[in-house]
Scaffold this active site. Structure first.
Site, PDB file in Angstrom:
ATOM      1  N   GLU A 190      46.639  31.372  38.444  1.00 19.70           N
ATOM      2  CA  GLU A 190      46.596  32.050  39.931  1.00 19.70           C
ATOM      3  C   GLU A 190      46.737  30.796  41.176  1.00 19.70           C
ATOM      4  OE1 GLU A 190      43.826  35.129  40.418  1.00 19.70           O
ATOM      5  OE2 GLU A 190      44.144  35.583  38.442  1.00 19.70           O
ATOM      6  N   ASN A 250      40.021  34.517  31.730  1.00 21.35           N
ATOM      7  CA  ASN A 250      40.470  34.160  33.140  1.00 21.35           C
ATOM      8  C   ASN A 250      39.204  34.172  34.062  1.00 21.35           C
ATOM      9  OD1 ASN A 250      43.205  33.548  34.619  1.00 21.35           O
ATOM     10  ND2 ASN A 250      42.656  35.444  35.667  1.00 21.35           N
ATOM     11  N   HIS A 252      42.542  29.164  42.890  1.00 25.41           N
ATOM     12  CA  HIS A 252      42.649  29.520  44.239  1.00 25.41           C
ATOM     13  C   HIS A 252      41.980  28.340  45.063  1.00 25.41           C
ATOM     14  CE1 HIS A 252      44.385  33.405  43.251  1.00 25.41           C
ATOM     15  NE2 HIS A 252      43.352  33.411  42.549  1.00 25.41           N
ATOM     16  N   GLU A 266      37.304  37.271  35.123  1.00 24.16           N
ATOM     17  CA  GLU A 266      35.970  37.246  36.229  1.00 24.16           C
ATOM     18  C   GLU A 266      34.730  37.651  35.750  1.00 24.16           C
ATOM     19  OE1 GLU A 266      37.636  38.344  39.881  1.00 24.16           O
ATOM     20  OE2 GLU A 266      39.115  37.055  39.978  1.00 24.16           O
ATOM     21  N   ASP A 277      46.956  28.839  43.993  1.00 20.04           N
ATOM     22  CA  ASP A 277      47.628  28.740  45.390  1.00 20.04           C
ATOM     23  C   ASP A 277      46.491  27.792  46.076  1.00 20.04           C
ATOM     24  OD1 ASP A 277      45.343  30.477  45.788  1.00 20.04           O
ATOM     25  OD2 ASP A 277      46.445  32.271  46.110  1.00 20.04           O
TER      26      ASP A 277
HETATM   27  O1  9MR Z   1      46.403  39.497  44.929  1.00 20.40           O
HETATM   28  C1  9MR Z   1      45.722  40.621  44.579  1.00 20.40           C
HETATM   29  C2  9MR Z   1      45.495  41.618  45.632  1.00 20.40           C
HETATM   30  O2  9MR Z   1      46.801  42.178  46.070  1.00 20.40           O
HETATM   31  C3  9MR Z   1      44.728  42.604  45.296  1.00 20.40           C
HETATM   32  O3  9MR Z   1      44.464  43.625  46.648  1.00 20.40           O
HETATM   33  C4  9MR Z   1      43.509  42.171  44.928  1.00 20.40           C
HETATM   34  C5  9MR Z   1      42.459  43.347  44.604  1.00 20.40           C
HETATM   35  O4  9MR Z   1      43.058  44.014  43.320  1.00 20.40           O
HETATM   36  O5  9MR Z   1      43.656  41.248  43.850  1.00 20.40           O
HETATM   37  C6  9MR Z   1      44.348  40.146  44.270  1.00 20.40           C
HETATM   38  O6  9MR Z   1      44.611  39.377  43.061  1.00 20.40           O
HETATM   39  C7  9MR Z   1      43.382  38.902  42.334  1.00 20.40           C
HETATM   40  C8  9MR Z   1      43.666  38.733  40.876  1.00 20.40           C
HETATM   41  O7  9MR Z   1      43.923  40.069  40.394  1.00 20.40           O
HETATM   42  C9  9MR Z   1      42.147  38.064  40.210  1.00 20.40           C
HETATM   43  N1  9MR Z   1      41.836  36.897  40.905  1.00 20.40           N
HETATM   44  C10 9MR Z   1      41.859  36.836  42.455  1.00 20.40           C
HETATM   45  C11 9MR Z   1      43.127  37.194  42.829  1.00 20.40           C
HETATM   46  C12 9MR Z   1      42.899  37.254  44.290  1.00 20.40           C
HETATM   47  O8  9MR Z   1      42.031  38.168  44.993  1.00 20.40           O
END
Ligand code: 9MR
Length: 361
Positions: free
Chosen positions: A273, A209, A245, A168, A275
């Site tokens: 990722e 990513n 997402h 990101e 969903d």
């Molecule tokens: O699913 C993850 C959530 O449990 C955490 O609180 C959050 C912050 O660290 O990150 C979420 O996963 C993210 C991923 O690491 C990067 N892309 C977006 C995902 C969803 O927010």
């Protein structure tokens, strides 16, 4: 004599009827209404039998404490990503403290069950407080970043075969995200992160990513420019992660553009990722109807079908973000009911599951 035969027969008929009612009658399903466990195409086929790897992001805590979750992960997936356990703040909470416990447990679980382990993530804007408060010149910051990346990659060398190196780094307007790494090191931090990771494990496959490919042409273009630039400069990058997402009503054309443009880079493509919200407007009273579940299944199928059409050699796989609707990050983060995944909160297959299987038919 006769009633010895009739009684078991009656019991069988009653049992079958009650099962059938439970499957067909939404009111009897205590959790999400219409959800049901789908019969498998063949008794043995699971997501593990897809022609490319299908993974999920997992929680160490749930693998430890929840036998149903653990059994489902074992049964269905051929690749795992740690949802949080390999993030900077999880592995390296203080400057001189590394905490490997959760991540090692997930990696051991993957190894014991013959699953590929994908690492997430070496560089991201989300950092622990000690990094935010760190003060030092450019060399000290480079050293901090290198030490973290190389300590982590070395720790998992030979056990984690691929990494999301940078996560990101592009913002919503297509510029470089204004994060601490950009502020301290300038845009070269991205090249350096890949180089450091490659030095530590030359065999690991390295990914950039990000999200937004499916709904933001501006962001998509910026991400593709970034990865093409990395390739041109000879930076060791092997793949691109499309987070996805996404939404149940995202137009098919957007999904096609996202996947085919990523494949045009020539890199490995990981839908990393996946969903799918069915509640993009955050309706607090939404219920999950059969119609919504079928629309969602159709969109899952379209994504898989489009992915399956890219060159086979670029199909790194598809990973869902979380395992079931019950452990999805979405309802909590957005404070709304949602059902984004192929399994329901009771670990049962949803229509979306069948959609995934149908995508490669
Ligand atoms: O699913 C993850 C959530 O449990 C955490 O609180 C959050 C912050 O660290 O990150 C979420 O996963 C993210 C991923 O690491 C990067 N892309 C977006 C995902 C969803 O927010």
């Amino acid at each position: 004599m006769k009633h010895f035969l009739i009684l078991p027969l009656l019991a069988f008929v009653l049992f079958s009827c009650s099962k059938r009612t439970a499957i067909l009658d939404p009111i009897l399903n205590p959790v999400n209404g219409i959800l049901r466990d789908l019969p498998l195409q063949s008794p043995k086929s699971t997501l593990k039998d897809m022609p490319f790897k299908v993974g999920a992001s997992v929680s160490a805590e749930l693998l430890r404490s929840n036998p149903e979750y653990r059994a489902l992960v074992m049964k269905e997936f051929s690749s795992l990503t740690a949802e949080n356990a390999m993030k900077f703040w999880a592995l390296h909470p203080e400057e001189n403290t590394y905490n490997w416990k959760d991540a090692d447990e997930i990696v051991d679980f993957a190894k014991a069950n013959g699953k590929r382990m994908h690492g997430h993530t070496l560089n991201w804007f989300e950092v622990p407080g000690w990094v935010t408060n760190f003060s030092g010149d450019t060399t000290a910051w480079e050293n901090l970043m290198r030490t973290h990346i190389q300590t982590v990659v070395t720790h998992f060398k030979g056990r984690v075969s691929s990494w999301d190196v940078v996560n990101e780094a592009i913002d919503e307007n297509g510029g470089y995200r204004n994060n601490i790494w950009l502020q301290k090191l300038g845009i070269s931090y991205i090249d350096k992160a890949f180089q450091y990771a490659h030095e530590a494990d030359p065999n690991a496959l390295l990914f950039y990513n990000d999200y937004g490919h499916d709904y933001s042409p501006i962001k998509r273009t910026a991400i593709l420019n970034l990865v093409n630039g990395l390739k041109e400069r000879g930076v060791p990058i092997n793949g691109i992660g499309l987070q996805f997402h996404t939404r149940y009503n995202q137009p098919d054309a957007d999904i096609t553009s996202a996947i085919t443009s990523a494949a045009a880079t020539g890199l490995l493509v990981h839908i990393s990722e996946l969903d799918m919200t069915v509640n993009p407007n955050s309706d607090k009273n939404l219920t999950y109807t059969a119609t919504l579940a079928e629309q969602q299944a159709a969109k899952y199928k379209f994504i898989v079908k489009t992915y399956y059409a890219i060159p086979k050699a670029q199909q790194f796989g598809i990973t869902t973000w979380n395992v079931t609707d019950g452990d999805s990050w979405i309802p909590g983060t957005y404070n709304r009911p949602d059902w984004p995944l192929p399994f329901d909160a009771n670990y049962k297959r949803k229509p979306a599951y069948q959609g995934i299987l149908d995508g490669v038919k």
